[in-house]
Scaffold this active site. Structure first.
Site, short mmCIF file in Angstrom:
data_model
loop_
_atom_site.label_atom_id
_atom_site.label_comp_id
_atom_site.label_asym_id
_atom_site.label_seq_id
_atom_site.Cartn_x
_atom_site.Cartn_y
_atom_site.Cartn_z
N ARG A 54 1.11 -1.15 0.05
CA ARG A 54 -0.09 0.32 -0.21
C ARG A 54 0.62 1.32 -0.30
O ARG A 54 2.07 1.12 -0.38
CB ARG A 54 -1.49 0.61 1.02
CG ARG A 54 -1.04 -0.72 2.17
CD ARG A 54 0.35 0.24 3.14
NE ARG A 54 0.49 1.45 3.17
CZ ARG A 54 1.01 2.16 3.56
NH1 ARG A 54 2.66 2.03 3.57
NH2 ARG A 54 0.93 3.55 4.08
N GLY A 55 0.00 3.14 -0.04
CA GLY A 55 0.70 3.27 -0.32
C GLY A 55 0.82 3.95 -1.29
O GLY A 55 1.59 3.39 -2.77
N ARG A 91 -7.25 -0.35 -6.96
CA ARG A 91 -7.64 0.78 -5.60
C ARG A 91 -7.77 2.03 -6.56
O ARG A 91 -7.34 2.29 -7.94
CB ARG A 91 -6.68 0.99 -4.80
CG ARG A 91 -6.36 -0.37 -3.98
CD ARG A 91 -5.38 0.31 -2.44
NE ARG A 91 -6.08 0.36 -2.11
CZ ARG A 91 -5.50 1.32 -0.17
NH1 ARG A 91 -4.09 1.54 -0.46
NH2 ARG A 91 -6.42 2.09 0.43
N ASP A 244 -2.13 11.05 -2.01
CA ASP A 244 -2.22 10.00 -2.45
C ASP A 244 -2.87 10.43 -4.27
O ASP A 244 -3.05 10.07 -4.63
CB ASP A 244 -3.90 8.92 -2.06
CG ASP A 244 -2.78 7.75 -0.90
OD1 ASP A 244 -2.87 8.36 -0.10
OD2 ASP A 244 -2.64 7.17 -1.01
O1 MRU Z 1 -4.68 3.04 2.58
P1 MRU Z 1 -3.37 3.21 1.80
O2 MRU Z 1 -2.08 2.83 3.48
O3 MRU Z 1 -2.77 2.35 0.81
O4 MRU Z 1 -3.16 4.97 2.02
C1 MRU Z 1 -1.83 5.71 1.71
C2 MRU Z 1 -1.35 7.29 1.98
O5 MRU Z 1 -2.78 7.55 2.52
C3 MRU Z 1 0.05 7.51 2.68
O6 MRU Z 1 -0.24 8.45 3.46
C4 MRU Z 1 -0.24 7.90 0.76
O7 MRU Z 1 -0.22 7.37 0.26
C5 MRU Z 1 0.85 8.79 0.78
S1 MRU Z 1 2.61 7.06 0.80
C6 MRU Z 1 4.41 7.95 0.28
#
Ligand code: MRU
Length: 364
Positions: A54-55, A91, A244
């Site tokens: 994720r991220g 996603r 994101d």
């Molecule tokens: O749902 P996730 O864990 O994928 O969400 C991630 C985030 O909101 C992070 O803050 C974002 O992707 C920045 S990653 C460098």
């Protein structure tokens, strides 16, 4: 980044066979560091959807490798377009996913089918290398902001508040919001991080705290609702979060709860920065609140919680009243007017159309 002295990235091609793809199963952290081997499209789509990875930048990089794995099975144009669409649907909010797949397709549509697998691996590797370089540059630019904060209060630690996990686990290496913190810590600045636990999935308590701890950065996990109180009492010098998707006007979608932190920061006159690589900017959207799709995830992520018992067993228990339904919007949008600056690999700019055009004149 190093874990127990061994340097890792968050995704890499298996050196044993030269084609399968390794990731850490982030649903197992912080309890165990399990390496997962992805060998096909279904594995990869599942890893992204279930948040084993994720991220925003990382899911783009892993999707690029997922397309490589799919091309090994069928490199025809029809299959390639279909498989890219499957990955793209995993996603909806992080634009890096679409960006990485578009970049792969642009390269591969002009490549004969027989040469596509090799070309795809080369392009996926470039995406990863560029992400590492960009995050390192974000670290350098953001470090200057932490240095300024340190200079304004000599002899005392700088307190940075962050939300979710925007560290090396969320990118290929270094991270976005955490890169400036690592750079500052490594340069000897006395920096301490308030880590929002980040319900419902606890990316802060589980991932950010584990990352910072592994690197020796002083930090404290706080309940998501504690930030405003700490800000009112002078315990937060600046906030740095990831993103994101950032619109061309500087609105930033990030993990649910980010907006509330930005509101509290504004009320307390505390700088609130958003750190991101160029691949997170969606130039096609102006207004983030109406234009960015917000992922709605399962009710169980809110009603239940997973943790480790004293005997070491990992268990999931229900915390909500039985029978009560839950809503789970996974992201929110912080309007650019609440953001003090965007930290990109090109430098820091205002969170506005003019600010972004200043750093990206080719988009003006
Ligand atoms: O749902 P996730 O864990 O994928 O969400 C991630 C985030 O909101 C992070 O803050 C974002 O992707 C920045 S990653 C460098």
């Amino acid at each position: 980044m190093k874990v127990n002295g061994t340097p890792y990235r968050s995704v890499w091609v298996n050196p044993q066979d030269g084609w399968s793809v390794h990731i850490f199963d982030q649903t197992r952290l912080p309890w165990s560091l399990d390496i997962l081997k992805l060998t096909n499209l279904a594995d990869t789509a599942h890893a992204i959807r279930s948040m084993q990875v994720r991220g925003a930048p990382l899911i783009g990089a892993v999707a690029a490798y997922g397309l490589c794995l799919a091309l090994r099975v069928d490199a025809s144009t029809d299959a390639m377009e279909r498989d890219a669409a499957t990955l793209n649907a995993t996603r909806p909010t992080a634009v890096n996913l679409r960006w990485a797949l578009d970049r792969m397709l642009t390269q591969l549509r002009n490549t004969p089918a027989m040469e596509r697998v090799a070309a795809a691996y080369a392009e996926a590797a470039s995406i990863c290398e560029e992400d590492v370089a960009q995050c390192a540059a974000i670290g350098r630019h953001g470090k200057a902001l932490i240095e300024q904060a340190a200079a304004s209060k000599p002899g005392t630690r700088v307190n940075v508040l962050t939300h979710c996990n925007a560290g090396w686990l969320a990118t290929v290496d270094w991270g976005t919001a955490l890169a400036p913190i690592y750079a500052a810590h490594d340069a000897g600045i006395d920096v301490h991080v308030w880590v929002d636990e980040t319900r419902p999935r606890n990316q802060g308590a589980a991932l950010t705290a584990w990352e910072l701890g592994s690197h020796g950065v002083p930090h404290t996990v706080i309940a998501d609702n504690a930030g405003g109180h700490l800000m009112q009492h002078g315990e937060v010098d600046l906030c740095i979060v990831g993103a994101d998707r950032v619109t061309r006007t500087g609105d930033a979608a990030n993990k649910i709860g980010t907006y509330l932190k930005a509101l509290a920061a504004r009320d307390n006159d505390i700088p609130f920065y958003v750190a991101l690589p160029t691949s997170t900017i969606d130039w096609s959207v102006a207004d983030g609140v109406t234009g960015i799709p917000i992922e709605e995830r399962s009710q169980a992520e809110v009603t239940d919680i997973t943790g480790r018992t004293a005997s070491g067993e990992i268990v999931t228990v229900r915390v909500a009243a039985s029978g009560s339904p839950a809503a789970n919007p996974a992201f929110d949008v912080t309007p650019g007017r609440l953001v003090s600056g965007l930290i990109t690999e090109r430098g820091v700019c205002a969170a506005s159309l003019a600010g972004l055009h200043g750093l990206y004149p080719e988009q003006a």
